[in-house]
Design an enzyme around this catalytic site. Structure first.
Site, PDB file in Angstrom:
ATOM      1  N   CYS A   1       0.824  -1.213   0.000  1.00 50.74           N
ATOM      2  CA  CYS A   1       0.000   0.000   0.000  1.00 50.74           C
ATOM      3  C   CYS A   1       0.853   1.257   0.000  1.00 50.74           C
ATOM      4  O   CYS A   1       2.047   1.214   0.278  1.00 50.74           O
ATOM      5  CB  CYS A   1      -0.877   0.045   1.260  1.00 50.74           C
ATOM      6  SG  CYS A   1      -2.039  -1.285   1.433  1.00 50.74           S
TER       7      CYS A   1
ATOM      8  N   CYS B   1      -2.885   4.982   2.734  1.00 53.83           N
ATOM      9  CA  CYS B   1      -3.988   4.026   2.605  1.00 53.83           C
ATOM     10  C   CYS B   1      -4.818   3.984   3.890  1.00 53.83           C
ATOM     11  O   CYS B   1      -4.283   3.946   4.994  1.00 53.83           O
ATOM     12  CB  CYS B   1      -3.470   2.633   2.273  1.00 53.83           C
ATOM     13  SG  CYS B   1      -4.801   1.476   1.873  1.00 53.83           S
TER      14      CYS B   1
ATOM     15  N   CYS C   1      -2.590  -2.881  -3.499  1.00 56.80           N
ATOM     16  CA  CYS C   1      -3.855  -2.706  -2.789  1.00 56.80           C
ATOM     17  C   CYS C   1      -4.909  -2.175  -3.759  1.00 56.80           C
ATOM     18  O   CYS C   1      -4.625  -1.307  -4.584  1.00 56.80           O
ATOM     19  CB  CYS C   1      -3.643  -1.713  -1.649  1.00 56.80           C
ATOM     20  SG  CYS C   1      -5.127  -1.231  -0.777  1.00 56.80           S
TER      21      CYS C   1
ATOM     22  N   CYS D   1      -5.984   1.808  -2.335  1.00 55.96           N
ATOM     23  CA  CYS D   1      -5.142   2.994  -2.555  1.00 55.96           C
ATOM     24  C   CYS D   1      -4.405   2.973  -3.897  1.00 55.96           C
ATOM     25  O   CYS D   1      -3.814   3.963  -4.275  1.00 55.96           O
ATOM     26  CB  CYS D   1      -4.140   3.158  -1.417  1.00 55.96           C
ATOM     27  SG  CYS D   1      -2.880   1.860  -1.331  1.00 55.96           S
TER      28      CYS D   1
END
Length: 174
Positions: free
Chosen positions: A23, A27, A54, A57
């Site tokens: 991430c 995030c 992810c 994000c």
């Protein structure tokens, strides 16, 4: 990372060993345990270590700050700007962009400071001002041309937006 600070986006990425996901520091996902976190300076390093990006994000996108909500707001704005003369309800707009009406109302107002209805009325009144100055149509024709269904709605919205009636607006411009 714990504070979801977007100023560090692009400086480093963090990966969670248990989920195999990496991430951005901003995030909004649940904060992982420190012993399950691995840090990377480059996306390629995280990908080579078998972590996947992810879906919240989107660290794999090139833009510095990924804001999916802004895409929805932009889509609604483009829709209303291009089809301002059509009949729009919050439900129709929300169906068009694929989110609930309540969520759309809250999201749009947070991003723009206006509700979708207020934004649409602004567009319609701006177009009405142009048509009034053009002088080829009367007020009722302009009312229907910009998407209002009743002259009373048009006059009320025009007065609220400009502070004057359409006739006074036209007179003040000459």
């Amino acid at each position: 990372m714990v504070q979801c600070d977007g100023t560090y986006d692009g400086c480093f990425y963090y990966a969670v060993k248990t989920t195999k996901i990496f991430c951005r520091p901003s995030c909004r996902s649940k904060t992982p345990k420190e012993e399950n976190v691995e840090y990377f300076f480059h996306i390629e390093d995280a990908l080579c270590s078998n972590y996947r990006p992810c879906k919240r994000c989107r660290p794999d996108l090139l833009q510095a700050n990924y804001e999916p909500t802004q895409e929805v707001v932009d889509q609604v704005q483009q829709l209303l700007e291009s089809k301002y003369d059509q009949s729009w309800t919050l439900e129709k707009i929300s169906n068009h962009v694929g989110i609930s009406a309540c969520h759309l109302q809250r999201l749009f107002k947070n991003k723009t400071g206006l509700s979708p209805r207020q934004y649409l009325n602004q567009i319609r009144i701006q177009r009405a001002e142009q048509l009034l100055l053009n002088g080829e149509m009367n007020n009722v024709e302009i009312c229907y041309a910009v998407g209002f269904r009743e002259p009373n709605q048009f006059y009320a919205a025009f007065r609220k937006e400009t502070g004057s009636s359409p006739l006074n607006f036209k007179r003040s411009q000459y």
